[in-house]
Motif scaffolding. Structure first.
Motif, PDB file in Angstrom:
ATOM      1  N   GLY A   1       0.833  -1.210   0.000  1.00 48.08           N
ATOM      2  CA  GLY A   1       0.000   0.000   0.000  1.00 48.08           C
ATOM      3  C   GLY A   1       0.861   1.251   0.000  1.00 48.08           C
ATOM      4  O   GLY A   1       0.548   2.229  -0.670  1.00 48.08           O
ATOM      5  N   SER A   2       1.972   1.183   0.696  1.00 53.11           N
ATOM      6  CA  SER A   2       2.853   2.348   0.762  1.00 53.11           C
ATOM      7  C   SER A   2       3.505   2.607  -0.586  1.00 53.11           C
ATOM      8  O   SER A   2       3.646   3.757  -1.002  1.00 53.11           O
TER       9      SER A   2
ATOM     10  N   MET B   1       1.045   4.245  -2.647  1.00 49.98           N
ATOM     11  CA  MET B   1       0.889   5.649  -2.276  1.00 49.98           C
ATOM     12  C   MET B   1       2.030   6.484  -2.842  1.00 49.98           C
ATOM     13  O   MET B   1       1.810   7.572  -3.372  1.00 49.98           O
TER      14      MET B   1
ATOM     15  N   GLY C   1      -0.821   3.161  -8.385  1.00 55.57           N
ATOM     16  CA  GLY C   1      -0.928   4.451  -7.714  1.00 55.57           C
ATOM     17  C   GLY C   1      -1.202   5.577  -8.686  1.00 55.57           C
ATOM     18  O   GLY C   1      -2.084   6.405  -8.461  1.00 55.57           O
TER      19      GLY C   1
ATOM     20  N   GLU D   1      -2.778   4.793   1.951  1.00 52.11           N
ATOM     21  CA  GLU D   1      -2.111   3.530   1.706  1.00 52.11           C
ATOM     22  C   GLU D   1      -2.691   2.422   2.573  1.00 52.11           C
ATOM     23  O   GLU D   1      -2.820   1.285   2.133  1.00 52.11           O
TER      24      GLU D   1
END
Lengths: 325, 252, 275
Positions: free
Chosen positions: C25-26, C29, C190, C204
């Motif tokens: 998720g990061s 992001m 993203g 995220e």
């Protein structure tokens, strides 16, 4: 054994004496540490001992906290009443969630606990009329016991300290009991335990429920301490933080989670004075522990201790290997 | 003679792959049965069906005339059908004693006790029994050693000891001497001979010398079914066994 | 479909490396934020961002794999999961430090603005394009996994790591490559998602949780399962938001719980080796 009693009494005296020489700020800090230590210990029962890594433990913390808070606001601030409410509600929740979670293991268990905790979170978030939604609950009256109100934070501290010691002692016996040994057995090799004739699901379920109930109690204590609950206390970051506490301290040990909770709370307080990049620090500390000190603070202490007094090794100490948790 | 285990028309499939087909036989109390067959004949699967680690696709398993086909493994273990594993399957970070105590504490009915620390003082009989067993198996000096730091042969020995410790009615040994040295093997064979006479033993073994030394009856599994179920002498002389078994496994 | 684009990288990494990358998720992001920086400052072009941002993320993934993840391979899967969990925390604050905590957004490129009418319903063109990209990606990954030599190596790596080494294939190289591709896909997701979902702090974690749900429902490591699950979750979420806005997330998680209990390995999952 005598050694254990001596240590226990020493800690008891320290906790009892702390308010006489520490300023109020530190007493509050100590209260928070003890509450989170109980929370971390509760997670440790299922994660460190029974080997079930959960990413949804905040659900129980939140349930306990909200149960105690709502009851104190709307019914009675009697501590027996609110604490029992927190316990019963988290018991029911753990009972239901556990039924589902016992069907899966490994990553799926991690995910399912996360899912359930997020369900609790969205419930808390949506149920405005009871939980105050995103604003949380505030102005919760102090707990009352036999007509005595714990309005002073030193009294709350003593209450927390007492419950912490009781829970710590209780869990220590539990993990060393035949029951606790079975949990360790399940963590190391569930197949073998089954072939020994153990209904491992039942033991895991029991561990899950014990874990949930104590988690709920720590939540209730948090409400007494804070007088305020926010939905973020149920959010998965809370589950993540407690997971970090257990692992940084040392999973599968009794002192580990307490040390972990202490370290994280102290670190957070210190860091908050300088920067608001708390998650950055927490994450980095955690990464360092994962890579370099997989057995946590407890492991580091153990190693240093062993180096100091090499001839006298304690045969009871079992070093816990990370990959087997 | 009392029939202790009965297998009636049992088959096992994994997906479309058939491992065992329509197996039927019965076992009397106190029999020593050797099970041989080439690799992939389904010997281990067969054990798994008896212990409840796997459910049969078809057929039934009876224990003392009770249908236990749907019973999970841990319940069968409590009834007295106990197994050892082909690959060592121990609680390696724990000590030898702790491994043994886990087996014994169930027998002593204290497994649900959570309010009492398990130590020598509180559970004297439990510890005494563990020490007796360790003595008999020649592992006393390794009592407080972690299993992971023991030699393979010693681990193998513990594997079997844990099975025997429960006082089972039926003990299923899956290749008990696999990977052991000759002296270790002899030691194990001797210990197996010392087991009580009313204990029913079923042994899967590749070492024919070991198995002919213990078994009074042989079952040869070949191509999903029982090829021969007879005395060791018959099996030894059977030309087909010599051809398929010794031919594929190499001479012993 | 957006969900699919985001999740398939995660699924790929998990399926092959056995690492549940909680920092996925990061990476997603960061892809979105880098794209924002590119479009809002020097280049102004969405298309530059579409190429550059995933590359930046891929480089980042490379660094993570080479420096941090590599040192935990011998410690077992759990350590790796925890490591990425720690990384997610770190990246969260780094992003906040660089890009602040305001809600940002990226404009849909001019050529994809407007909408088209399908079956009498109006759909924004951009979303249709996303669906198309998703389908192509799904097909591409499927083709790569099942039809190429690379895919064969990767599938072999799933079942037997030693054997791969014996074949003379550098398994570490395979791992690194897969992780970087996972990062590339995250970054791509993203950028593509940014004009639709916007950029905000905590994005995220929201995305990660949704992606994990998709992953689990679909079955860990299965591209086809991921596809089915993203459609399912996407539909449920959209309709849930429309019909019962209070409980839409609740519904998604309930679905996951039901599926996990009903089919513990996900809809199309194969048996995954337990730790």
């Amino acid at each position: 054994m005598n050694n254990t009693y001596v240590k226990f009494i020493a800690v008891l005296v320290l906790i009892a004496a702390a308010p006489f020489f520490l300023p109020l700020f530190h007493i509050n800090l100590l209260s928070e540490i003890l509450i989170l230590a109980i929370f971390a210990l509760s997670l440790n029962v299922m994660m460190g001992y029974a080997g079930m890594v959960s990413l949804g433990h905040a659900a129980f913390f939140g349930t306990g906290a909200y149960a105690a808070g709502i009851m104190a606001q709307n019914a009675s601030a009697n501590m027996i009443f609110t604490l029992a409410g927190a316990v019963v509600l988290s018991l029911v929740l753990a009972g239901i969630v556990g039924l589902f979670c016992m069907k899966v293991s490994g990553f799926y268990f991690l995910m399912l606990t996360l899912a359930f905790s997020q369900m609790v979170y969205s419930f808390v978030y949506q149920a405005n009329q009871w939980t105050g939604g995103s604003n949380g609950l505030s102005g919760i009256p102090s707990p009352v016991l036999f007509g005595f109100s714990f309005s002073n934070s030193v009294w709350v501290y003593y209450l927390i300290g007492l419950i912490f010691l009781l829970i710590f002692a209780g869990l220590r016996v539990l993990v060393k009991s035949p029951f606790g040994q079975i949990l360790i057995g399940i963590r190391e090799n569930e197949t073998r335990l089954k072939s020994m004739g153990y209904n491992t699901s039942m033991y895991k379920y029991a561990a899950f429920i014990i874990s949930g109930v104590i988690g709920g109690m720590s939540g209730a204590l948090y409400t007494y301490f804070n007088g305020f609950i926010a939905p973020s206390d149920v959010y998965w970051t809370m589950s993540g933080t407690v997971l970090i506490m257990v692992l940084v301290g040392g999973a599968g040990t009794m002192t580990g989670p307490v040390l972990g909770a202490a370290l994280i709370v102290l670190l957070e307080t210190v860091v908050a004075a300088y920067t608001d990049m708390w998650m950055l620090i927490l994450g980095s500390v955690f990464i360092i522990f994962v890579i370099f000190f997989p057995s946590g603070i407890h492991g580091i202490l153990q190693d240093t201790l062993n180096k100091w007094q090499k001839p006298k090794l304690n045969p009871d100490v079992k070093s816990v290997k990370r990959e087997q948790i | 003679m009392e029939c202790i285990l009965k297998v009636d028309g049992v088959s096992k499939q994994f997906g479309g792959l058939e491992i065992l087909k329509d197996l039927s036989f019965h076992v009397n109390k106190g029999e020593r049965i050797g099970i041989i067959g080439p690799n992939g004949a389904g010997k281990s699967t067969f054990f798994n069906l008896l212990t409840g680690d796997l459910a049969p696709s078809k057929g039934n398993v009876f224990y003392k005339d009770k249908d236990i086909t749907t019973e999970p493994n841990y319940k069968r273990a409590r009834r007295g059908i106990v197994r050892t594993f082909q690959k060592n399957n121990l609680l390696v970070p724990l000590t030898v004693l702790d491994n043994l105590l886990l087996v014994l504490q169930r027998k002593h009915g204290i497994s649900r006790t959570w309010f009492k620390i398990r130590n020598q003082k509180q559970y004297e009989t439990l510890y005494n029994e563990a020490d007796e067993l360790l003595q008999r198996w020649g592992l006393k000096h390794q009592r407080n050693v972690k299993v992971e730091s023991l030699s393979y042969g010693e681990q193998r020995q513990i594997e079997i000891m844990l099975g025997v410790a429960t006082n089972p009615d039926v003990l299923l040994l899956d290749e008990p001497t696999a990977g052991m040295s000759q002296s270790e093997t002899n030691y194990i064979v001797q210990l197996l001979h010392e087991l009580p006479k009313d204990l029913t033993l079923m042994i899967i073994e590749h070492d024919l010398e070991v198995i002919f030394g213990i078994a009074e009856r042989m079952i040869v599994l070949y191509d999903k079914h029982i090829l021969i179920d007879d005395s060791p002498d018959v099996v030894r002389k059977d030309p087909q066994v010599n051809q398929i078994y010794i031919g594929t496994e190499g001479a012993v | 479909m957006l969900l699919f684009i985001i999740t398939c990288g995660l699924s790929l990494v998990f399926g092959i490396l056995g690492v549940l990358n909680l920092a996925h998720g990061s990476l997603y992001m960061i892809g979105a934020y880098v794209a924002f920086s590119i479009t809002s400052t020097f280049s102004q072009s969405f298309w530059t961002a579409l190429i550059a941002a995933p590359l930046v993320v891929a480089v980042l993934a490379l660094i993570i794999e080479r420096t941090l993840l590599k040192s935990t391979y011998h410690l077992g899967h759990l350590s790796q999961v925890l490591l990425t969990f720690g990384l997610a925390y770190v990246f969260h604050d780094i992003a906040k430090l660089i890009w602040g905590s305001n809600v940002l957004s990226i404009q849909v490129p001019p050529s994809l603005e407007g909408s088209i009418i399908v079956f009498g319903q109006t759909f924004p063109l951009y979303r249709i394009v996303i669906i198309g990209v998703g389908v192509c990606l799904a097909f591409g990954l499927w083709w790569m996994q099942n039809k190429t030599r690379w895919g064969a190596i990767v599938r072999a790596g799933l079942s037997d790591k030693q054997m791969i080494g014996a074949l003379g294939v550098n398994i570490h190289l395979v791992f690194t490559t897969i992780f970087v591709i996972g990062g590339l896909l995250a970054g791509f997701g993203g950028v593509v998602a940014a004009p639709v979902l916007g950029l905000y702090p905590d994005m995220e974690f929201q995305t990660l949780i949704l992606a994990l749900v998709v992953l689990v429902i679909g079955g860990l490591g299965s591209i086809a399962g991921t596809l089915v699950a993203s459609v399912l979750v996407g539909t449920l979420e959209t309709f849930g938001r429309f019909l019962f806005p209070e409980v839409s997330m609740f519904l998604v998680f309930a679905l996951m719980a039901v599926i996990l209990v009903w089919r513990p390995n996900g809809l199309l999952g194969k048996q995954v080796a337990e730790e």
